[in-house]
Design a protein around this motif. Structure first.
Motif, PDB file in Angstrom:
ATOM      1  N   VAL A  34       0.868  -1.177   0.000  1.00 48.57           N
ATOM      2  CA  VAL A  34       0.000   0.000   0.000  1.00 48.57           C
ATOM      3  C   VAL A  34       0.906   1.227   0.000  1.00 48.57           C
ATOM      4  O   VAL A  34       1.768   1.362   0.871  1.00 48.57           O
ATOM      5  CB  VAL A  34      -0.939   0.036   1.230  1.00 48.57           C
ATOM      6  N   SER A  35       0.704   2.099  -0.982  1.00 49.34           N
ATOM      7  CA  SER A  35       1.436   3.377  -1.060  1.00 49.34           C
ATOM      8  C   SER A  35       2.947   3.208  -0.870  1.00 49.34           C
ATOM      9  O   SER A  35       3.563   3.910  -0.085  1.00 49.34           O
ATOM     10  CB  SER A  35       0.876   4.365  -0.035  1.00 49.34           C
ATOM     11  N   THR A 118      -3.988   6.294   6.738  1.00 52.49           N
ATOM     12  CA  THR A 118      -4.842   6.674   5.619  1.00 52.49           C
ATOM     13  C   THR A 118      -5.507   5.434   5.057  1.00 52.49           C
ATOM     14  O   THR A 118      -4.836   4.465   4.715  1.00 52.49           O
ATOM     15  CB  THR A 118      -4.030   7.376   4.507  1.00 52.49           C
ATOM     16  N   ILE A 120      -8.006   3.845   2.133  1.00 50.99           N
ATOM     17  CA  ILE A 120      -8.547   4.028   0.792  1.00 50.99           C
ATOM     18  C   ILE A 120      -9.540   2.903   0.544  1.00 50.99           C
ATOM     19  O   ILE A 120      -9.223   1.731   0.781  1.00 50.99           O
ATOM     20  CB  ILE A 120      -7.435   3.973  -0.272  1.00 50.99           C
ATOM     21  N   VAL A 133     -11.380   8.263   0.418  1.00 52.67           N
ATOM     22  CA  VAL A 133     -10.180   8.337   1.240  1.00 52.67           C
ATOM     23  C   VAL A 133     -10.633   8.863   2.594  1.00 52.67           C
ATOM     24  O   VAL A 133     -11.290   9.905   2.669  1.00 52.67           O
ATOM     25  CB  VAL A 133      -9.108   9.261   0.615  1.00 52.67           C
ATOM     26  N   ASN A 163      -3.564   0.891  -9.631  1.00 46.83           N
ATOM     27  CA  ASN A 163      -2.911   2.194  -9.658  1.00 46.83           C
ATOM     28  C   ASN A 163      -3.997   3.260  -9.656  1.00 46.83           C
ATOM     29  O   ASN A 163      -4.935   3.193 -10.467  1.00 46.83           O
ATOM     30  CB  ASN A 163      -2.058   2.357 -10.920  1.00 46.83           C
ATOM     31  N   ASP A 166      -3.722   9.480  -8.432  1.00 46.07           N
ATOM     32  CA  ASP A 166      -2.775  10.320  -7.688  1.00 46.07           C
ATOM     33  C   ASP A 166      -1.427   9.628  -7.479  1.00 46.07           C
ATOM     34  O   ASP A 166      -0.576  10.117  -6.756  1.00 46.07           O
ATOM     35  CB  ASP A 166      -3.361  10.747  -6.343  1.00 46.07           C
ATOM     36  N   ARG A 168      -0.934   6.554  -6.141  1.00 39.47           N
ATOM     37  CA  ARG A 168      -0.947   5.498  -5.121  1.00 39.47           C
ATOM     38  C   ARG A 168      -1.099   4.138  -5.791  1.00 39.47           C
ATOM     39  O   ARG A 168      -1.750   4.007  -6.823  1.00 39.47           O
ATOM     40  CB  ARG A 168      -2.080   5.704  -4.130  1.00 39.47           C
ATOM     41  N   TYR A 169      -0.500   3.144  -5.127  1.00 40.01           N
ATOM     42  CA  TYR A 169      -0.465   1.790  -5.656  1.00 40.01           C
ATOM     43  C   TYR A 169      -0.838   0.831  -4.533  1.00 40.01           C
ATOM     44  O   TYR A 169      -0.313   0.932  -3.431  1.00 40.01           O
ATOM     45  CB  TYR A 169       0.949   1.488  -6.159  1.00 40.01           C
ATOM     46  N   ILE A 170      -1.756  -0.075  -4.818  1.00 40.19           N
ATOM     47  CA  ILE A 170      -2.172  -1.093  -3.853  1.00 40.19           C
ATOM     48  C   ILE A 170      -2.045  -2.440  -4.541  1.00 40.19           C
ATOM     49  O   ILE A 170      -2.430  -2.585  -5.707  1.00 40.19           O
ATOM     50  CB  ILE A 170      -3.635  -0.878  -3.413  1.00 40.19           C
TER      51      ILE A 170
END
Length: 185
Positions: A34-35, A118, A120, A133, A163, A166, A168-170
């Protein structure tokens, strides 16, 4: 004699090379990301979701980087959760497209990820993809991603990445046994 030996050696090497091509192994990393933070999955829990109000039956799977004996009562600082209807299991799902109703029941797919306080949430159901979020609606979009989850009893295989617009990658790459739990109602 040397020629015969070299021909036999060449044949053996060709046979070995051909047999190695068939031995492709799928490598599962056993991780959640995560992120930019990646951790090994050390605990997994799942709940069964019965069909109700026109929705499909399914399950929720939680993957955690810490050793836990039961599902945490408070939201952990890092985890990945997937809630998915049975009809989507075993299929590779393009996360950039909304899930659409194909039968009489409504399929659903939700992904939740938390890192550094945070959270998501990606809700892909009822023909739209909604991202929030910290529980607030967000203008974020999914720019790329796919998901495949299989389940056999308490044994799961999960491969997904997403993806967001912004940056962010999960992701999750995990195969193992999850402990079944009941969520107090």
């Amino acid at each position: 004699m040397r020629k015969i030996f070299m021909l036999c050696l060449a044949g053996a090497l060709a046979l070995a090379a051909a047999s190695c091509k068939e031995d492709k192994k799928v490598v599962t990393l056993q991780t959640i990301t995560v992120s930019g933070q990646m951790y090994e999955v050390k605990s997994a829990f799942y709940t069964e979701n019965p069909a109700e109000e026109g929705g499909e039956a399914g399950f929720m799977l939680g993957l955690f980087p810490t050793v836990l004996t039961t599902i945490p009562e408070e939201e952990p600082s890092f985890y990945v959760g997937i809630e998915i209807s049975e009809s989507l299991c075993g299929k590779t799902i393009d996360l950039t497209k909304p899930i659409v109703k194909s039968g009489t029941l409504e399929p659903y797919l939700g992904i939740i990820a938390s890192a550094d306080g945070t959270t998501i949430e990606i809700d892909n159901s009822e023909g739209s993809i909604d991202i929030s979020v910290q529980e607030a609606d967000s203008p974020l979009t999914v720019t790329s991603g796919s998901l495949k989850v299989t389940k056999n009893g308490g044994d799961f295989s999960v491969k997904f990445f997403v993806n967001l617009s912004d940056g962010r990658y999960i992701a999750a790459d995990w195969k193992g046994t999850a402990k079944k739990v009941e969520i107090p109602g």
